[in-house]
Motif scaffolding. Structure first.
Motif, PDB file in Angstrom:
ATOM      1  N   ILE A  89       0.892  -1.097  -0.071  1.00 47.64           N
ATOM      2  CA  ILE A  89       0.150  -0.052  -0.029  1.00 47.64           C
ATOM      3  C   ILE A  89       0.858   1.277  -0.043  1.00 47.64           C
ATOM      4  N   ASP A  90       0.888   1.926  -1.049  1.00 46.10           N
ATOM      5  CA  ASP A  90       1.583   3.076  -1.126  1.00 46.10           C
ATOM      6  C   ASP A  90       1.013   4.344  -0.443  1.00 46.10           C
ATOM      7  N   PRO A  91       1.882   5.371  -0.309  1.00 41.99           N
ATOM      8  CA  PRO A  91       0.955   6.670   0.514  1.00 41.99           C
ATOM      9  C   PRO A  91       0.027   7.072  -0.206  1.00 41.99           C
ATOM     10  N   GLY A  92      -0.962   7.649   0.433  1.00 40.28           N
ATOM     11  CA  GLY A  92      -2.299   7.787  -0.142  1.00 40.28           C
ATOM     12  C   GLY A  92      -3.276   6.836  -0.828  1.00 40.28           C
ATOM     13  N   GLU A  93      -2.745   5.553  -0.830  1.00 39.48           N
ATOM     14  CA  GLU A  93      -3.682   4.484  -1.251  1.00 39.48           C
ATOM     15  C   GLU A  93      -4.379   3.814  -0.194  1.00 39.48           C
ATOM     16  N   THR A  94      -5.428   3.173  -0.922  1.00 38.02           N
ATOM     17  CA  THR A  94      -6.415   2.564   0.148  1.00 38.02           C
ATOM     18  C   THR A  94      -6.505   0.987  -0.821  1.00 38.02           C
ATOM     19  N   TYR A  95      -6.472  -0.085   0.307  1.00 39.50           N
ATOM     20  CA  TYR A  95      -6.652  -1.535   0.036  1.00 39.50           C
ATOM     21  C   TYR A  95      -7.859  -1.668   0.858  1.00 39.50           C
ATOM     22  N   GLN A  96      -8.659  -2.521  -0.037  1.00 44.86           N
ATOM     23  CA  GLN A  96      -9.921  -2.953   0.504  1.00 44.86           C
ATOM     24  C   GLN A  96     -10.400  -4.400   0.237  1.00 44.86           C
ATOM     25  N   TYR A  97     -10.711  -5.049   1.101  1.00 43.90           N
ATOM     26  CA  TYR A  97     -11.100  -6.319   0.937  1.00 43.90           C
ATOM     27  C   TYR A  97     -12.174  -6.807   1.869  1.00 43.90           C
ATOM     28  N   THR A  98     -13.102  -7.981   1.719  1.00 43.82           N
ATOM     29  CA  THR A  98     -14.142  -8.475   2.365  1.00 43.82           C
ATOM     30  C   THR A  98     -13.945  -9.793   2.786  1.00 43.82           C
ATOM     31  N   SER A  99     -14.237 -10.106   3.933  1.00 45.31           N
ATOM     32  CA  SER A  99     -14.044 -11.492   4.624  1.00 45.31           C
ATOM     33  C   SER A  99     -15.242 -11.692   5.434  1.00 45.31           C
ATOM     34  N   GLY A 100     -15.129 -12.858   6.088  1.00 44.44           N
ATOM     35  CA  GLY A 100     -16.341 -13.218   7.053  1.00 44.44           C
ATOM     36  C   GLY A 100     -15.864 -13.825   8.368  1.00 44.44           C
ATOM     37  N   ALA A 101     -16.986 -13.859   9.459  1.00 48.75           N
ATOM     38  CA  ALA A 101     -16.615 -14.486  10.551  1.00 48.75           C
ATOM     39  C   ALA A 101     -17.923 -15.169  10.728  1.00 48.75           C
ATOM     40  N   ILE A 102     -17.911 -16.371  11.608  1.00 49.12           N
ATOM     41  CA  ILE A 102     -19.093 -17.047  12.271  1.00 49.12           C
ATOM     42  C   ILE A 102     -19.003 -17.096  13.522  1.00 49.12           C
ATOM     43  N   LEU A 103     -20.023 -16.644  14.310  1.00 46.84           N
ATOM     44  CA  LEU A 103     -20.011 -16.679  15.696  1.00 46.84           C
ATOM     45  C   LEU A 103     -21.075 -17.580  16.257  1.00 46.84           C
ATOM     46  N   LYS A 104     -21.147 -17.913  17.559  1.00 45.01           N
ATOM     47  CA  LYS A 104     -22.458 -18.806  18.021  1.00 45.01           C
ATOM     48  C   LYS A 104     -23.383 -17.784  18.776  1.00 45.01           C
ATOM     49  N   THR A 105     -22.914 -16.562  18.805  1.00 46.72           N
ATOM     50  CA  THR A 105     -23.787 -15.714  19.539  1.00 46.72           C
ATOM     51  C   THR A 105     -24.386 -14.631  18.401  1.00 46.72           C
ATOM     52  N   PRO A 106     -25.493 -13.864  18.574  1.00 44.79           N
ATOM     53  CA  PRO A 106     -25.853 -12.710  17.521  1.00 44.79           C
ATOM     54  C   PRO A 106     -25.231 -11.430  17.727  1.00 44.79           C
ATOM     55  N   LEU A 107     -24.297 -11.603  18.822  1.00 44.64           N
ATOM     56  CA  LEU A 107     -23.354 -10.170  19.238  1.00 44.64           C
ATOM     57  C   LEU A 107     -22.004 -10.730  19.430  1.00 44.64           C
ATOM     58  N   GLY A 108     -21.033  -9.800  18.805  1.00 48.02           N
ATOM     59  CA  GLY A 108     -19.713 -10.086  19.249  1.00 48.02           C
ATOM     60  C   GLY A 108     -18.678  -8.979  18.805  1.00 48.02           C
ATOM     61  N   THR A 109     -17.659  -9.200  18.938  1.00 52.15           N
ATOM     62  CA  THR A 109     -16.426  -8.139  18.592  1.00 52.15           C
ATOM     63  C   THR A 109     -15.494  -8.633  17.894  1.00 52.15           C
ATOM     64  N   MET A 110     -14.537  -7.854  17.099  1.00 53.12           N
ATOM     65  CA  MET A 110     -13.292  -8.174  16.511  1.00 53.12           C
ATOM     66  C   MET A 110     -12.583  -6.858  16.868  1.00 53.12           C
ATOM     67  N   GLU A 111     -11.284  -7.506  16.859  1.00 56.58           N
ATOM     68  CA  GLU A 111     -10.061  -6.624  16.974  1.00 56.58           C
ATOM     69  C   GLU A 111      -8.779  -6.970  16.679  1.00 56.58           C
ATOM     70  N   GLY A 112      -7.666  -6.453  16.346  1.00 55.06           N
ATOM     71  CA  GLY A 112      -6.513  -7.125  16.067  1.00 55.06           C
ATOM     72  C   GLY A 112      -5.388  -6.072  15.479  1.00 55.06           C
ATOM     73  N   SER A 113      -4.673  -6.685  14.711  1.00 50.16           N
ATOM     74  CA  SER A 113      -3.707  -5.808  14.005  1.00 50.16           C
ATOM     75  C   SER A 113      -3.118  -6.398  12.687  1.00 50.16           C
ATOM     76  N   TYR A 114      -2.733  -5.602  11.776  1.00 50.95           N
ATOM     77  CA  TYR A 114      -1.808  -6.171  10.873  1.00 50.95           C
ATOM     78  C   TYR A 114      -0.236  -5.900  11.035  1.00 50.95           C
ATOM     79  N   GLN A 115       0.442  -6.992  10.801  1.00 50.63           N
ATOM     80  CA  GLN A 115       2.192  -6.802  10.912  1.00 50.63           C
ATOM     81  C   GLN A 115       2.413  -6.206   9.420  1.00 50.63           C
TER      82      GLN A 115
END
Length: 128
Positions: A77-103
């Motif tokens: 990703i160069d300065p000024g650029e945006t990279y976009q992607y779509t992915s998914g998650a499956i939970l056992k409850t109708p409510l949850g959270t996600m957080e993390g980091s990219y190395q």
């Protein structure tokens, strides 16, 4: 430019969507799609090497996910650029959270973490 003077700034925004047609609430399976926009607001390009997610459901059950890149890619990703992607998650409850980091690795060889802010996965109508 020395690594100490690198201006490495990434803005990460996430939009979530509950996938009703793929979910099976009777079987405790709630499917969510999330679209991530990673914008390089700094002055140096960088490559996304790895991801680290912490996914927590409404019962407090945590799942950690680590892996190379995102959706099979390790984008640069160069300065000024945006990279976009779509992915998914499956939970056992109708409510949850996600957080993390990219190395990431800058074009000058410096490795650093770009934090992913906490966001909610919520089935519509769950919260009043």
């Amino acid at each position: 430019m020395s690594p100490k003077s690198d201006i490495l700034e990434f803005e990460i925004e996430v939009d979530c969507e509950y996938l009703e047609d793929q979910s099976k609430p009777d079987s405790d399976q709630f499917v969510f799609a999330y679209t991530v926009n990673i914008t390089n607001t700094g002055e140096v390009g960088a490559q996304l090497l790895r991801r680290h997610w912490i996914i927590t459901d409404a019962n407090g059950k945590e799942q950690e996910v680590r892996g190379d890149g995102v959706i099979g890619e390790q984008p640069h990703i160069d300065p000024g650029e945006t990279y976009q992607y779509t992915s998914g998650a499956i939970l056992k409850t109708p409510l949850g959270t996600m957080e993390g980091s990219y190395q990431m690795q800058s074009d000058t060889g410096l490795e650093f973490d770009a934090p992913i802010p906490l966001f909610s996965l919520t089935k519509p109508g769950i919260l009043h």
